[in-house]
Design a protein around this motif. Sequence first.
Motif, PDB file in Angstrom:
ATOM      1  N   ILE A   1       0.843  -1.205   0.000  1.00 31.61           N
ATOM      2  CA  ILE A   1       0.000   0.000   0.000  1.00 31.61           C
ATOM      3  C   ILE A   1       0.876   1.252   0.000  1.00 31.61           C
ATOM      4  CG2 ILE A   1      -1.578   1.326   1.482  1.00 31.61           C
ATOM      5  CD1 ILE A   1      -3.051  -1.326   2.016  1.00 31.61           C
ATOM      6  N   VAL A   2       1.962   1.212   0.762  1.00 39.51           N
ATOM      7  CA  VAL A   2       2.865   2.386   0.795  1.00 39.51           C
ATOM      8  C   VAL A   2       3.414   2.675  -0.599  1.00 39.51           C
ATOM      9  CG1 VAL A   2       5.044   3.265   1.708  1.00 39.51           C
ATOM     10  CG2 VAL A   2       3.480   2.041   3.223  1.00 39.51           C
ATOM     11  N   VAL A   3       3.820   1.618  -1.347  1.00 44.39           N
ATOM     12  CA  VAL A   3       4.418   1.895  -2.664  1.00 44.39           C
ATOM     13  C   VAL A   3       3.356   2.228  -3.705  1.00 44.39           C
ATOM     14  CG1 VAL A   3       6.560   0.638  -2.304  1.00 44.39           C
ATOM     15  CG2 VAL A   3       4.642  -0.562  -3.262  1.00 44.39           C
ATOM     16  N   ILE A   4       2.141   1.658  -3.548  1.00 43.29           N
ATOM     17  CA  ILE A   4       1.085   1.989  -4.529  1.00 43.29           C
ATOM     18  C   ILE A   4       0.745   3.484  -4.433  1.00 43.29           C
ATOM     19  CG2 ILE A   4      -1.383   1.648  -5.025  1.00 43.29           C
ATOM     20  CD1 ILE A   4      -0.920  -1.359  -4.587  1.00 43.29           C
ATOM     21  N   LYS A   5       0.829   4.020  -3.207  1.00 44.32           N
ATOM     22  CA  LYS A   5       0.577   5.469  -3.066  1.00 44.32           C
ATOM     23  C   LYS A   5       1.540   6.256  -3.960  1.00 44.32           C
ATOM     24  CE  LYS A   5       2.459   8.420  -0.257  1.00 44.32           C
ATOM     25  NZ  LYS A   5       2.970   9.177   0.878  1.00 44.32           N
ATOM     26  N   ASP A   6       2.816   5.848  -3.954  1.00 48.41           N
ATOM     27  CA  ASP A   6       3.812   6.552  -4.787  1.00 48.41           C
ATOM     28  C   ASP A   6       3.522   6.352  -6.275  1.00 48.41           C
ATOM     29  OD1 ASP A   6       5.073   7.508  -2.607  1.00 48.41           O
ATOM     30  OD2 ASP A   6       6.633   5.972  -2.543  1.00 48.41           O
ATOM     31  N   ILE A   7       3.036   5.144  -6.627  1.00 46.83           N
ATOM     32  CA  ILE A   7       2.724   4.882  -8.046  1.00 46.83           C
ATOM     33  C   ILE A   7       1.582   5.792  -8.494  1.00 46.83           C
ATOM     34  CG2 ILE A   7       1.862   3.133  -9.662  1.00 46.83           C
ATOM     35  CD1 ILE A   7       3.453   1.052  -7.988  1.00 46.83           C
ATOM     36  N   PHE A   8       0.575   5.973  -7.622  1.00 48.64           N
ATOM     37  CA  PHE A   8      -0.523   6.912  -7.952  1.00 48.64           C
ATOM     38  C   PHE A   8       0.026   8.321  -8.187  1.00 48.64           C
ATOM     39  CE2 PHE A   8      -4.059   4.421  -5.496  1.00 48.64           C
ATOM     40  CZ  PHE A   8      -4.111   3.512  -6.541  1.00 48.64           C
ATOM     41  N   ARG A   9       1.022   8.696  -7.370  1.00 47.85           N
ATOM     42  CA  ARG A   9       1.587  10.047  -7.518  1.00 47.85           C
ATOM     43  C   ARG A   9       2.341  10.184  -8.839  1.00 47.85           C
ATOM     44  NH1 ARG A   9       3.341  13.350  -3.354  1.00 47.85           N
ATOM     45  NH2 ARG A   9       4.031  14.637  -5.068  1.00 47.85           N
ATOM     46  N   LYS A  10       2.942   9.064  -9.285  1.00 48.94           N
ATOM     47  CA  LYS A  10       3.745   9.129 -10.508  1.00 48.94           C
ATOM     48  C   LYS A  10       2.861   9.035 -11.752  1.00 48.94           C
ATOM     49  CE  LYS A  10       7.563   8.705 -13.026  1.00 48.94           C
ATOM     50  NZ  LYS A  10       8.463   9.790 -13.285  1.00 48.94           N
ATOM     51  N   TYR A  11       1.823   8.175 -11.689  1.00 47.43           N
ATOM     52  CA  TYR A  11       0.957   7.978 -12.867  1.00 47.43           C
ATOM     53  C   TYR A  11      -0.504   8.248 -12.493  1.00 47.43           C
ATOM     54  CZ  TYR A  11       5.162   5.296 -13.961  1.00 47.43           C
ATOM     55  OH  TYR A  11       6.462   4.907 -14.142  1.00 47.43           O
ATOM     56  N   PRO A  12      -0.883   9.529 -12.392  1.00 48.03           N
ATOM     57  CA  PRO A  12      -2.257   9.818 -11.978  1.00 48.03           C
ATOM     58  C   PRO A  12      -3.263   9.312 -13.019  1.00 48.03           C
ATOM     59  CG  PRO A  12      -1.087  11.833 -12.573  1.00 48.03           C
ATOM     60  CD  PRO A  12      -0.096  10.738 -12.632  1.00 48.03           C
ATOM     61  N   ASN A  13      -4.465   8.960 -12.530  1.00 50.72           N
ATOM     62  CA  ASN A  13      -5.595   8.528 -13.388  1.00 50.72           C
ATOM     63  C   ASN A  13      -5.268   7.316 -14.254  1.00 50.72           C
ATOM     64  OD1 ASN A  13      -6.908  10.790 -12.365  1.00 50.72           O
ATOM     65  ND2 ASN A  13      -6.017  12.071 -13.958  1.00 50.72           N
ATOM     66  N   LYS A  14      -4.454   6.424 -13.740  1.00 55.93           N
ATOM     67  CA  LYS A  14      -4.098   5.274 -14.561  1.00 55.93           C
ATOM     68  C   LYS A  14      -4.454   3.957 -13.879  1.00 55.93           C
ATOM     69  CE  LYS A  14      -0.472   4.771 -17.977  1.00 55.93           C
ATOM     70  NZ  LYS A  14       0.936   4.895 -18.228  1.00 55.93           N
ATOM     71  N   TYR A  15      -4.137   3.894 -12.588  1.00 59.48           N
ATOM     72  CA  TYR A  15      -4.306   2.607 -11.906  1.00 59.48           C
ATOM     73  C   TYR A  15      -5.316   2.697 -10.760  1.00 59.48           C
ATOM     74  CZ  TYR A  15      -0.072   1.708 -14.495  1.00 59.48           C
ATOM     75  OH  TYR A  15       0.842   1.573 -15.503  1.00 59.48           O
ATOM     76  N   GLU A  16      -6.173   3.728 -10.784  1.00 58.13           N
ATOM     77  CA  GLU A  16      -7.076   3.935  -9.646  1.00 58.13           C
ATOM     78  C   GLU A  16      -8.083   2.794  -9.476  1.00 58.13           C
ATOM     79  OE1 GLU A  16      -5.866   6.289 -11.412  1.00 58.13           O
ATOM     80  OE2 GLU A  16      -5.078   7.726  -9.987  1.00 58.13           O
ATOM     81  N   SER A  17      -8.182   1.919 -10.496  1.00 57.73           N
ATOM     82  CA  SER A  17      -9.137   0.808 -10.398  1.00 57.73           C
ATOM     83  C   SER A  17      -8.782  -0.136  -9.247  1.00 57.73           C
ATOM     84  CB  SER A  17      -9.154   0.033 -11.708  1.00 57.73           C
ATOM     85  OG  SER A  17      -7.820  -0.303 -12.042  1.00 57.73           O
ATOM     86  N   VAL A  18      -7.549  -0.043  -8.764  1.00 62.02           N
ATOM     87  CA  VAL A  18      -7.150  -0.989  -7.700  1.00 62.02           C
ATOM     88  C   VAL A  18      -7.572  -0.500  -6.311  1.00 62.02           C
ATOM     89  CG1 VAL A  18      -5.157  -1.658  -9.077  1.00 62.02           C
ATOM     90  CG2 VAL A  18      -4.852  -0.016  -7.240  1.00 62.02           C
TER      91      VAL A  18
END
Length: 939
Positions: A411-428
């Motif tokens: 969860i900690v790293v997914i937060k960073d992924i959201f910050r890097k690629y907004p509106n891409k992986y929010e389905s998770v």
Amino acid sequence: MTDSKYFTTTKKGEIFELKAELNSDKKEKKKEAVKKVIASMTVGKDVSALFPDVVNCMQTDNLELKKLVYLYLMNYAKSQPDMAIMAVNTFVKDCEDPNPLIRALAVRTMGCIRVDKITEYLCEPLRKCLKDEDPYVRKTAAVCVAKLHDINAQLVEDQGFLDTLKDLISDSNPMVVANAVAALSEIAESHPSSNLLDLNPQSINKLLTALNECTEWGQIFILDCLANYMPKDDREAQSICERVTPRLSHANSAVVLSAVKVLMKFMELLSKDLDYYGTLLKKLAPPLVTLLSAEPELQYVALRNINLIVQKRPEILKHEMKVFFVKYNDPIYVKLEKLDIMIRLASQANIAQVLAELKEYATEVDVDFVRKAVRAIGRCAIKVEQSAERCVSTLLDLIQTKVNYVVQEAIVVIKDIFRKYPNKYESVIATLCENLDSLDEPEARAAMIWIVGEYAERIDNADELLESFLEGFHDESTQVQLQLLTAIVKLFLKKPTETQELVQQVLSLATQDSDNPDLRDRGYIYWRLLSTDPVAAKEVVLAEKPLISEETDLIEPTLLDELICYIGTLASVYHKPPSAFVEGSRGVVHKSLPPRTGSSESAESPDAAPPGVQAGEQPAVIPAQGDLLGDLLNLDLGPPVSGPPIATSAVQMGAVDLLGGGLDSLIGGGSFTPVPSTTMPTNLGAPLGSGLGDLFDLTGGVGALPGSYVAPKAVWLPAMKAKGLEISGTFTRQVGSISMELVLTNKALQVMSDFAIQFNRNSFGLAPAAPLQVHAPLAPNQSVEISLPLNTVGSVMKMDPLNNLQVAVKNNIDVFYFSTLYPLHILFVEDGKMERQMFLATWKDIPNENEAQFQIKDCSLNADAISSKLQGSNIFTIAKRNVEGQDMLYQSLKLTNGIWVLAELRIQPSNPSFTLSLKCRAPEVSQYIYQAYETILKN
């Protein structure tokens, strides 16, 4: 028979017997005796009494015996300097001995005897040994110069030893050259300004010639010295690199790392277009890879150095990824270091391989390693965009394992992924929300809260989720509390109608019930923003966030350049410059790589000055501190007060709707529950301009709060009057809470227990906020310290004097009564800073007959120091001006019962007496306010 027999003596009068044996005529007996003495010395017995007898044994041709005596001398010369002088003649004689081993032994021992009286006698023998025909003696003498310099630097310089050392760099014997370099480097480190190692192409040539023939440690000294040389052009740099490169295949890893350091440094001077540059890159990889086949401790040192090299020049090892794959039997410190380097080397070409490997690691048993592996998957996603999708699906697979710590890291790293690629992986997000209950680590909780707040509009039950976190708000760590506050404010701005109560709840928790300054400040800022300008609040809180960068844990470039110059030393293992861990100024010289040449990079250097600004001149972007404060004080804060001032209501403002108006417009009508002003600064309802001024307290003008003054403890109830119970104490105020600091001492002969305390009604309603807790019975002659919290909600009755407090204390023996005077400054509250216009209006509005003047004598502080000192006790300076050479401070304070007191303090620079004028609607407190001023300023 072995030497162990020397350690097993149990005779009585041992020293006496050894003395007799040392003075024996038989050589063998003498030698045995000296061995016994050394054995005793080794196990820590004091055998200094035998000093003269052992020194007598120096006069011998037997090398073994001589070595033992010299060993004894080194140990005891410091404690027996007068005796040690007896040995000087023998030293001088031994330096002339035909046997070079004895000459070297004498000179080595002389360097180890750190006694000032002896050093001057050593100069002559040392000078001869530096010019000795035997290289073994010369190399020993070279090191002795460095030791002597450490004892007495002036002596070494006066005797001209440094020049002799410099001459030894041209010696025909490579070991002498290496030792001379080592000695000069050592001396140069303690005297950074002296240019001892004056390196030029000729001397560099001599060093390179010696490099091939001296021992491995000699090679290290020479390579370290070469690393400090600055070649005049790229051709010279290339020729040095060519001659150093063979050292990369040396068996000693220290030699390899020293050679890598020289090459890394000189590569800066080579143009990237040169064929040789490419060749050198290829040559650097194999030796670094070979270092990883050593034992784990050496591997770790090698990996820490490789980490620096990879950050500086990743191309060196870009094809060597497999070497850094973790072996099952690697110790954890090696595994973690390898993992770090794997991520640094990850690229589109090898990402599939890396991800497969990392997924494998995430199922290991070692928790620390698994966490780091999961984090590494996230870092790969951020670094290599093409792999992001695979990384996210890998992380989701790991979340499905339901292993608690794996889920939390993911969860900690997914937060960073959201910050890097907004509106891409929010389905998770839905999958993440399912795991909400299992999160127990602050970082994971904070990350989840951030995700819920950031994507509140996509999560139907976002308010319920955040509310579930809010229930245990005070038990959360600061990191979680700050995230929760921000997330709820975001949620409120996105769904205002449904979350009104939630936002009020979190704002009051953060501001009224919290003692963490960061949390309170953030709470107040949000509160202000929401109450004054909701549109601005939206722009600030819901602003577009910058994308996070590729790698956040890279070492800052200037530090990296400095660390590259320290490859192979402790600094490269700690990843800190020597100045961070070497005590004192000795041995710390800031090093940096030479500026790049021969490539276009220098033209595009980010440090280049902008056009129109001359180099060396910094554009003045930030105004000086004085200007900032001046401008803030001159701001016209809000409209001028006209008509009758609101002075009476300033004394006790009722409930102020802090979020008034602003939020209603955001929600569109609807009511908002007002917040009681007792715990909130009353001036929060002020216009935004004045608000921020007070919130950040910039106009208060002087530094950090030194804390409220605490008087020393005084005896309040003597033991004679209380059947052996003595009570002493004082009053304190810290961060808004008042307490009575008590010391109870039992001077009776019986145990005391069952303590309780009660206050009589008093002028300000002071009362205990908790029972008097003495956890264990108080034994005779024992004392116990207790901090009793107080509040001001007790019964009120005007006392004479006003600050009189009558106290009753009960224990198992009796009830005892005493009275004490409390200093009024414990009642000065933290929000006693009046807004400037309000101050002017109130001062005019209070009748002149309520003004009282006092003299504060014998106080030699200046205006700023006074202001700072008083602010620590919640007396706030609102303005300061200079009238005809006098400093005038205008100050305000507020008592716990809502009474405001305004003050004007006149300070004449040369006069230690100040005039204090006080204005207040309750003039009877003025006398006690003056006493508080005097107490604070004179202590």
